[in-house]
Design a protein around this motif. Structure first.
Motif, mmCIF file in Angstrom:
data_model
loop_
_atom_site.group_PDB
_atom_site.id
_atom_site.type_symbol
_atom_site.label_atom_id
_atom_site.label_comp_id
_atom_site.label_asym_id
_atom_site.label_seq_id
_atom_site.Cartn_x
_atom_site.Cartn_y
_atom_site.Cartn_z
ATOM 1 N N VAL A 60 -3.231 11.526 -10.956
ATOM 2 C CA VAL A 60 -2.480 10.812 -11.983
ATOM 3 C C VAL A 60 -1.823 9.596 -11.340
ATOM 4 N N GLN A 61 -2.103 8.432 -11.896
ATOM 5 C CA GLN A 61 -1.475 7.190 -11.436
ATOM 6 C C GLN A 61 -0.533 6.708 -12.529
ATOM 7 N N ILE A 62 0.718 6.448 -12.161
ATOM 8 C CA ILE A 62 1.701 5.967 -13.126
ATOM 9 C C ILE A 62 2.196 4.601 -12.644
ATOM 10 N N ARG A 63 2.099 3.600 -13.507
ATOM 11 C CA ARG A 63 2.465 2.250 -13.100
ATOM 12 C C ARG A 63 2.965 1.449 -14.301
ATOM 13 N N THR A 64 3.559 0.304 -14.028
ATOM 14 C CA THR A 64 3.999 -0.583 -15.108
ATOM 15 C C THR A 64 2.843 -1.473 -15.547
ATOM 16 N N ILE A 65 3.058 -2.194 -16.654
ATOM 17 C CA ILE A 65 2.038 -3.125 -17.150
ATOM 18 C C ILE A 65 1.750 -4.193 -16.097
ATOM 19 N N ALA A 66 2.803 -4.693 -15.460
ATOM 20 C CA ALA A 66 2.628 -5.735 -14.437
ATOM 21 C C ALA A 66 1.820 -5.212 -13.256
ATOM 22 N N MET A 67 2.129 -4.001 -12.802
ATOM 23 C CA MET A 67 1.377 -3.390 -11.696
ATOM 24 C C MET A 67 -0.092 -3.190 -12.079
ATOM 25 N N ASP A 68 -0.319 -2.765 -13.311
ATOM 26 C CA ASP A 68 -1.677 -2.503 -13.778
ATOM 27 C C ASP A 68 -2.480 -3.800 -13.864
ATOM 28 N N PHE A 69 -1.843 -4.866 -14.339
ATOM 29 C CA PHE A 69 -2.510 -6.161 -14.441
ATOM 30 C C PHE A 69 -2.906 -6.662 -13.052
ATOM 31 N N TRP A 70 -1.976 -6.517 -12.080
ATOM 32 C CA TRP A 70 -2.274 -6.965 -10.710
ATOM 33 C C TRP A 70 -3.425 -6.148 -10.117
ATOM 34 N N ALA A 71 -3.383 -4.819 -10.292
ATOM 35 C CA ALA A 71 -4.420 -3.956 -9.727
ATOM 36 C C ALA A 71 -5.784 -4.264 -10.327
ATOM 37 N N SER A 72 -5.810 -4.581 -11.631
ATOM 38 C CA SER A 72 -7.064 -4.927 -12.296
ATOM 39 C C SER A 72 -7.632 -6.229 -11.740
ATOM 40 N N LEU A 73 -6.767 -7.202 -11.531
ATOM 41 C CA LEU A 73 -7.205 -8.485 -10.964
ATOM 42 C C LEU A 73 -7.731 -8.296 -9.543
ATOM 43 N N GLU A 74 -7.005 -7.538 -8.735
ATOM 44 C CA GLU A 74 -7.426 -7.302 -7.349
ATOM 45 C C GLU A 74 -8.792 -6.617 -7.302
ATOM 46 N N HIS A 75 -8.994 -5.635 -8.191
ATOM 47 C CA HIS A 75 -10.270 -4.918 -8.236
ATOM 48 C C HIS A 75 -11.415 -5.866 -8.584
ATOM 49 N N LYS A 76 -11.185 -6.747 -9.559
ATOM 50 C CA LYS A 76 -12.236 -7.691 -9.965
ATOM 51 C C LYS A 76 -12.609 -8.627 -8.822
#
Length: 248
Positions: free
Chosen positions: A154-170
């Motif tokens: 289970v990963q719990i994060r904020t919207i900002a953290m999720d947006f950054w992680a998505s960008l980094e993955h791409k």
């Protein structure tokens, strides 16, 4: 060779794979149901939803086998369960930092869930700036003939953290497909963006606390309750009983 096995043995092996994967699917279904109940309860009591959205995923059998090969582990169901803990994953995205630890605490309070491991990348971010709270949780799953304790991440994060992680993955995915290293300039900008996201989370948290305090000061009269969008007036006798209790 797999194709040289008897049909009956192949069918049994296929059934075992399906049953194995179903356990993880059911564990995710169970967790999403629990999260939904917590959210509904919280909304009714506090008129506030701490969760923006959830997203679940299951690794494919091919991905599981590839990870076993990379780890040099035996190929067996026992080996998979012991060595791969992220077959099933659930991502919970919250609006505010405090919501992350609120959700974590609510899950810990459920006695039949076991927190096997916690990695707090919010208090201790990764070197690249990544932030999130990771929990490995054992979930009881009741099959037709037995109970299984299934581990999910289970990963719990904020919207900002999720947006950054998505960008980094791409970015990493793009360069890995081209078999190139990510340029240092991009890595530096990603790290700066992570710092900006963290600063934004802190600012939003301060605003959130201020709004909550104002709302509490201006709270409406407690003469009615709302359940499932239906409003119910509390009986006068009950209100008088409450007032009498306060005077004592």
């Amino acid at each position: 060779m797999m194709s040289q096995l008897p049909v009956s043995q192949l069918k049994r092996f296929k059934d075992e794979i399906i049953r194995f994967m179903m356990m993880y699917k059911f564990a995710l279904d169970e967790m999403e149901t629990r999260i939904g109940i917590l959210v509904e309860e919280f909304e009714m009591l506090h008129e506030y939803n701490p969760i923006e959205h959830t997203k679940s995923r299951l690794k494919s059998p091919e991905s599981i086998l590839n990870k076993l090969f990379r780890k040099g582990c035996d190929i067996s169901f026992t080996s998979i369960r012991e060595n791969i803990k992220d077959i099933a994953g659930l991502r919970i995205t919250c609006s505010f930092l405090s919501d992350i630890y609120l959700i974590s605490e609510m899950l810990r309070n459920q006695r039949d869930l076991t927190i096997c491991e916690e990695k707090d990348y919010i208090k201790h971010p990764k070197a690249n700036g990544y932030q999130s709270l990771h929990l490995l949780i054992e979930v009881p799953v009741y099959m037709s003939d037995r109970q299984e304790n299934v581990c999910i991440e289970v990963q719990i994060r904020t919207i900002a953290m999720d947006f950054w992680a998505s960008l980094e993955h791409k970015i990493y995915y793009k360069y890995s497909r081209e078999e190139q290293a990510v340029p240092e300039r991009l890595l530096r900008e990603l790290k700066d963006a992570a710092s900006s996201a963290a600063a934004l989370d802190l600012q939003m948290e301060r605003l959130h606390k201020e709004i909550v305090e104002i709302k509490e000061e201006q709270s409406e009269k407690l003469d009615r309750i709302i359940i499932n969008n239906q409003q119910f007036a509390l009986p006068q006798a009950f209100l008088e009983f409450l007032d009498g209790g306060k005077e004592e």
